[in-house]
Motif scaffolding. Structure first.
Motif, PDB file in Angstrom:
ATOM      1  N   SER A   3       8.771 -10.504  48.515  1.00 11.77           N
ATOM      2  CA  SER A   3      10.099  -9.923  48.350  1.00 11.77           C
ATOM      3  C   SER A   3      11.138 -11.045  48.302  1.00 11.77           C
ATOM      4  O   SER A   3      10.847 -12.155  47.889  1.00 11.77           O
ATOM      5  CB  SER A   3      10.406  -8.912  49.458  1.00 11.77           C
ATOM      6  N   PHE A   4      12.362 -10.769  48.766  1.00 12.30           N
ATOM      7  CA  PHE A   4      13.444 -11.745  48.678  1.00 12.30           C
ATOM      8  C   PHE A   4      13.225 -12.887  49.666  1.00 12.30           C
ATOM      9  O   PHE A   4      12.804 -12.668  50.799  1.00 12.30           O
ATOM     10  CB  PHE A   4      14.786 -11.077  48.980  1.00 12.30           C
ATOM     11  N   GLY A  58      18.766 -26.426  43.851  1.00 12.09           N
ATOM     12  CA  GLY A  58      19.033 -25.574  45.004  1.00 12.09           C
ATOM     13  C   GLY A  58      19.141 -24.108  44.625  1.00 12.09           C
ATOM     14  O   GLY A  58      19.701 -23.759  43.587  1.00 12.09           O
ATOM     15  N   ILE A  59      18.572 -23.240  45.483  1.00 13.41           N
ATOM     16  CA  ILE A  59      18.583 -21.800  45.220  1.00 13.41           C
ATOM     17  C   ILE A  59      19.125 -21.039  46.428  1.00 13.41           C
ATOM     18  O   ILE A  59      18.775 -19.900  46.695  1.00 13.41           O
ATOM     19  CB  ILE A  59      17.167 -21.306  44.818  1.00 13.41           C
ATOM     20  N   GLY A  60      20.019 -21.699  47.182  1.00 15.45           N
ATOM     21  CA  GLY A  60      20.723 -21.016  48.247  1.00 15.45           C
ATOM     22  C   GLY A  60      19.994 -20.971  49.575  1.00 15.45           C
ATOM     23  O   GLY A  60      19.008 -21.671  49.797  1.00 15.45           O
ATOM     24  N   ARG A  61      20.493 -20.102  50.437  1.00 14.36           N
ATOM     25  CA  ARG A  61      19.982 -19.972  51.804  1.00 14.36           C
ATOM     26  C   ARG A  61      19.189 -18.671  51.958  1.00 14.36           C
ATOM     27  O   ARG A  61      19.293 -17.782  51.128  1.00 14.36           O
ATOM     28  CB  ARG A  61      21.154 -20.007  52.793  1.00 14.36           C
ATOM     29  N   PRO A  62      18.398 -18.577  53.028  1.00 14.92           N
ATOM     30  CA  PRO A  62      17.543 -17.395  53.208  1.00 14.92           C
ATOM     31  C   PRO A  62      18.331 -16.087  53.252  1.00 14.92           C
ATOM     32  O   PRO A  62      19.469 -16.035  53.719  1.00 14.92           O
ATOM     33  CB  PRO A  62      16.845 -17.659  54.546  1.00 14.92           C
ATOM     34  N   PHE A  63      17.696 -15.027  52.751  1.00 12.28           N
ATOM     35  CA  PHE A  63      18.257 -13.678  52.811  1.00 12.28           C
ATOM     36  C   PHE A  63      18.343 -13.219  54.270  1.00 12.28           C
ATOM     37  O   PHE A  63      17.660 -13.769  55.141  1.00 12.28           O
ATOM     38  CB  PHE A  63      17.358 -12.709  52.041  1.00 12.28           C
ATOM     39  N   PRO A  64      19.156 -12.196  54.533  1.00  9.15           N
ATOM     40  CA  PRO A  64      19.194 -11.634  55.882  1.00  9.15           C
ATOM     41  C   PRO A  64      17.798 -11.229  56.349  1.00  9.15           C
ATOM     42  O   PRO A  64      17.055 -10.569  55.623  1.00  9.15           O
ATOM     43  CB  PRO A  64      20.091 -10.395  55.715  1.00  9.15           C
ATOM     44  N   GLY A  65      17.431 -11.642  57.559  1.00  9.88           N
ATOM     45  CA  GLY A  65      16.136 -11.288  58.125  1.00  9.88           C
ATOM     46  C   GLY A  65      14.974 -12.149  57.668  1.00  9.88           C
ATOM     47  O   GLY A  65      13.819 -11.858  58.002  1.00  9.88           O
ATOM     48  N   VAL A  66      15.240 -13.212  56.909  1.00 13.06           N
ATOM     49  CA  VAL A  66      14.182 -14.067  56.367  1.00 13.06           C
ATOM     50  C   VAL A  66      14.257 -15.460  56.989  1.00 13.06           C
ATOM     51  O   VAL A  66      15.343 -16.040  57.092  1.00 13.06           O
ATOM     52  CB  VAL A  66      14.288 -14.180  54.831  1.00 13.06           C
ATOM     53  N   GLU A  67      13.108 -15.985  57.394  1.00 12.77           N
ATOM     54  CA  GLU A  67      12.996 -17.372  57.848  1.00 12.77           C
ATOM     55  C   GLU A  67      12.158 -18.147  56.837  1.00 12.77           C
ATOM     56  O   GLU A  67      11.174 -17.618  56.307  1.00 12.77           O
ATOM     57  CB  GLU A  67      12.327 -17.446  59.219  1.00 12.77           C
ATOM     58  N   VAL A  68      12.553 -19.389  56.566  1.00 13.73           N
ATOM     59  CA  VAL A  68      11.856 -20.222  55.593  1.00 13.73           C
ATOM     60  C   VAL A  68      11.555 -21.579  56.215  1.00 13.73           C
ATOM     61  O   VAL A  68      12.398 -22.146  56.918  1.00 13.73           O
ATOM     62  CB  VAL A  68      12.713 -20.424  54.316  1.00 13.73           C
ATOM     63  N   ARG A  69      10.359 -22.073  55.969  1.00 13.07           N
ATOM     64  CA  ARG A  69      10.033 -23.449  56.308  1.00 13.07           C
ATOM     65  C   ARG A  69       9.102 -24.003  55.237  1.00 13.07           C
ATOM     66  O   ARG A  69       8.509 -23.255  54.458  1.00 13.07           O
ATOM     67  CB  ARG A  69       9.405 -23.552  57.691  1.00 13.07           C
ATOM     68  N   SER A  96       9.104 -12.703  57.286  1.00  6.95           N
ATOM     69  CA  SER A  96      10.075 -11.606  57.218  1.00  6.95           C
ATOM     70  C   SER A  96       9.325 -10.289  57.276  1.00  6.95           C
ATOM     71  O   SER A  96       8.105 -10.237  57.087  1.00  6.95           O
ATOM     72  CB  SER A  96      10.909 -11.685  55.936  1.00  6.95           C
ATOM     73  N   ALA A  97      10.081  -9.213  57.498  1.00  7.83           N
ATOM     74  CA  ALA A  97       9.499  -7.861  57.532  1.00  7.83           C
ATOM     75  C   ALA A  97       9.304  -7.299  56.130  1.00  7.83           C
ATOM     76  O   ALA A  97       8.833  -6.176  55.981  1.00  7.83           O
ATOM     77  CB  ALA A  97      10.400  -6.932  58.343  1.00  7.83           C
ATOM     78  N   MET A  98       9.638  -8.090  55.110  1.00  4.92           N
ATOM     79  CA  MET A  98       9.570  -7.601  53.728  1.00  4.92           C
ATOM     80  C   MET A  98       8.288  -8.018  53.012  1.00  4.92           C
ATOM     81  O   MET A  98       8.059  -7.635  51.863  1.00  4.92           O
ATOM     82  CB  MET A  98      10.784  -8.117  52.939  1.00  4.92           C
ATOM     83  N   VAL A  99       7.442  -8.808  53.664  1.00  4.42           N
ATOM     84  CA  VAL A  99       6.221  -9.305  53.030  1.00  4.42           C
ATOM     85  C   VAL A  99       5.240  -8.160  52.786  1.00  4.42           C
ATOM     86  O   VAL A  99       5.161  -7.209  53.569  1.00  4.42           O
ATOM     87  CB  VAL A  99       5.572 -10.401  53.911  1.00  4.42           C
ATOM     88  N   ARG A 148       8.186   0.776  54.877  1.00  2.27           N
ATOM     89  CA  ARG A 148       9.113   0.025  55.724  1.00  2.27           C
ATOM     90  C   ARG A 148       9.535  -1.291  55.061  1.00  2.27           C
ATOM     91  O   ARG A 148      10.693  -1.692  55.155  1.00  2.27           O
ATOM     92  CB  ARG A 148       8.470  -0.264  57.083  1.00  2.27           C
ATOM     93  N   SER A 149       8.606  -1.963  54.371  1.00  3.15           N
ATOM     94  CA  SER A 149       8.946  -3.251  53.761  1.00  3.15           C
ATOM     95  C   SER A 149      10.021  -3.088  52.693  1.00  3.15           C
ATOM     96  O   SER A 149      10.894  -3.943  52.541  1.00  3.15           O
ATOM     97  CB  SER A 149       7.697  -3.921  53.171  1.00  3.15           C
ATOM     98  N   TRP A 150       9.968  -1.972  51.953  1.00  2.72           N
ATOM     99  CA  TRP A 150      11.001  -1.756  50.933  1.00  2.72           C
ATOM    100  C   TRP A 150      12.316  -1.319  51.560  1.00  2.72           C
ATOM    101  O   TRP A 150      13.383  -1.669  51.070  1.00  2.72           O
ATOM    102  CB  TRP A 150      10.523  -0.757  49.869  1.00  2.72           C
ATOM    103  N   GLN A 151      12.265  -0.570  52.639  1.00  3.38           N
ATOM    104  CA  GLN A 151      13.511  -0.226  53.312  1.00  3.38           C
ATOM    105  C   GLN A 151      14.195  -1.494  53.828  1.00  3.38           C
ATOM    106  O   GLN A 151      15.413  -1.662  53.683  1.00  3.38           O
ATOM    107  CB  GLN A 151      13.278   0.745  54.472  1.00  3.38           C
ATOM    108  N   GLU A 152      13.411  -2.383  54.417  1.00  5.36           N
ATOM    109  CA  GLU A 152      13.960  -3.664  54.878  1.00  5.36           C
ATOM    110  C   GLU A 152      14.542  -4.439  53.696  1.00  5.36           C
ATOM    111  O   GLU A 152      15.603  -5.069  53.804  1.00  5.36           O
ATOM    112  CB  GLU A 152      12.874  -4.488  55.569  1.00  5.36           C
ATOM    113  N   SER A 153      13.839  -4.413  52.555  1.00  2.00           N
ATOM    114  CA  SER A 153      14.321  -5.111  51.363  1.00  2.00           C
ATOM    115  C   SER A 153      15.622  -4.505  50.859  1.00  2.00           C
ATOM    116  O   SER A 153      16.553  -5.232  50.475  1.00  2.00           O
ATOM    117  CB  SER A 153      13.261  -5.063  50.252  1.00  2.00           C
ATOM    118  N   PHE A 154      15.707  -3.170  50.850  1.00  2.00           N
ATOM    119  CA  PHE A 154      16.935  -2.510  50.413  1.00  2.00           C
ATOM    120  C   PHE A 154      18.122  -2.943  51.275  1.00  2.00           C
ATOM    121  O   PHE A 154      19.192  -3.288  50.761  1.00  2.00           O
ATOM    122  CB  PHE A 154      16.802  -0.987  50.491  1.00  2.00           C
TER     123      PHE A 154
END
Length: 469
Positions: A264-265, A283-294, A315-318, A134-140
């Motif tokens: 992952s991303f 700077g390296i941009g903003r979070p990927f879709p579905g990712v929260e960063v703090r 995220s669901a990709m961890v 599932r984590s790789w599907q979310e990453s894809f």
């Protein structure tokens, strides 16, 4: 599911379209499906794949993750003793896992582990972690959306498939039904030939590769106008590399992103063809879709905008955690579903800024200095083609910042380097000594090695020459 059900779909819908090309050898979707299906029955429930780049690698990897199977991908360049040690550990985990499998080439349960990831290493035993299907599907789904991967793209990832960047690119293309290409080994001329003759539209690579391809492509008049996407990982792109890549591939959107094998991303940014690269930023941009960063401190408390600390991700990709090698610090959890690998950075107006690994941090006269920030600043100075920074022992300061630069045509002096840094790097972060380098010290995977740079200095290697302080 990772990608096997998708292979079945593409083989049924487009059996004779190209799926994978390695050094000119081609597999269409039907061939990939049939060859992988033919070896599933002989593939163990948990296996170690140690193969050089080839179409056989793609076939064996697909079979090795069929059903509930798990696979560890080893680097064939690692010493034999290290490979044997890892294989022994993988077999031990196989006995503990007791995975039930069948002989069908299909995806297993979404929450089941399928990949045993290995952190890169050449002498010590790499840590091993697991990733669920599932984590790789979310990453894809996230990467296809973020990078704009299309069915008609031809992706070239010219590095070793044992490296996570290239292994993921292969699997992502299999999932998306898009053609994937690689080479037996990285060679600038072979990459240029593939771009010229094989309709390559998308490159996945590390910054040092991009720099060589761009500069030599410009010198050799290699037409890269058909490349529409360049994806770089491993470190933030310096201004010189971005400038060369922009001139060489004028129609490409150049993506750089931050991520980690265990996370992952995380975040990324794309530089469209019409936009001029910025100078020396972190700077390296903003979070990927579905990712929260703090950003958090070592106690787990959130920090304000602009305050540096541990980059923490939800995220669901961890990944699922470690099979072995966990020292309690490599992947830490906070509030159950927030994770950090200890990389340092800060948030500013929603953008993530990368400072580097805590282990790379230089403590000089009570100040924290991250080599990555110094290198980005140096690379923006006229006369510098590339740069590396590190900390050397110092009786007075604890450590002192030293830097090596690969000069561009005409050379550069220490005085010019100091003057060039005045407006882009704080005084307490500036190097106290400068060295001219004949080449960048890099690992066999193309990543800059600060420890090798320090070794060159200590051994008076002929590739390093002091420019003074």
């Amino acid at each position: 599911m990772p990608f096997l059900n998708r292979i079945q779909r593409w083989a049924a819908e487009r059996p004779h379209d190209t799926a994978v090309v390695v050094a000119g050898r081609r597999l269409d979707w039907e061939q990939l499906r049939d060859q992988a299906a033919s070896v599933v029955a002989d593939t163990k429930s948990v296996s170690a794949l140690c193969e050089p780049n080839s179409t056989d690698f793609a076939v064996k990897f697909a079979a090795a993750v069929a059903g509930g199977r798990q696979c560890a991908v080893l680097d064939p360049a690692w010493p034999a003793a290290l490979q044997d040690d890892i294989v022994h550990r993988v077999h031990a985990s196989a006995r503990a896992a007791a995975v039930a499998t069948d002989d069908a080439l299909e995806d297993g349960p979404a929450d089941s582990p399928f990949l045993i990831g290995l952190t890169s290493g050449t002498t010590s035993v790499p840590k091993a972690f697991t990733r669920s299907r599932r984590s790789w599907q979310e990453s894809f789904e996230a990467s296809i959306e973020f990078f704009g991967l299309r069915r008609d793209d031809v992706t070239l990832a010219p590095g070793p498939l044992a490296a996570s960047l290239n292994l993921y690119a292969l699997a992502e293309c299999l999932y998306a039904g898009s053609e994937f290409q690689t080479l037996k080994t990285f060679d600038v001329g072979d990459v240029h030939a593939a771009i010229t003759h094989d309709r390559v539209t998308r490159l996945v690579l590390v910054p040092t590769m991009l720099r060589m391809l761009s500069e030599r492509g410009l010198t050799g008049c290699v037409d890269a106008s058909g490349v529409r996407t360049i994806i770089c990982a491993g470190s933030k792109l310096d201004a010189r590399t971005l400038e060369a890549a922009r001139r060489w591939a004028p129609n490409a959107t150049i993506f750089e992103y931050y991520g980690a094998s265990e996370l992952s991303f995380v975040s990324g940014a794309g530089l469209p063809a019409s936009r001029t690269p910025s100078r020396g930023g972190t700077g390296i941009g903003r979070p990927f879709p579905g990712v929260e960063v703090r950003i958090i401190d070592d106690a787990g408390s959130p920090l304000e905008d602009g305050e540096p600390g541990n980059i923490c991700v939800r995220s669901a990709m961890v990944s699922d955690g470690y099979l072995w090698g966990d020292d309690g610090q490599a992947l830490r959890a906070f509030d159950n579903d927030w994770f950090t690998v200890g990389d340092q950075g800060y948030l500013e107006a929603g953008e993530l800024h990368i400072l580097g690994r805590r282990s790379d941090m230089i403590l000089t006269a009570g100040k924290n200095v991250y080599p990555h920030e110094v290198e980005l600043a140096l690379s923006a100075v006229p006369g510098v083609a590339a740069a590396v920074a590190a900390g050397m022992p110092d009786d007075l300061r604890g450590q002192r910042v030293v830097a090596g630069v690969v000069p561009s045509h005409g050379g550069v002096t220490a005085a010019q380097l100091r003057a060039g840094l005045e407006d882009i790097l704080a005084r307490d972060k500036r190097p106290l000594q400068f060295y001219a380098l004949a080449e960048l010290p890099v690992t066999d995977r193309g990543k800059v090695s600060r420890s090798l740079f320090l070794e060159w200095i200590s051994t008076r290697d002929t590739r390093v020459r002091s420019l003074g302080s």
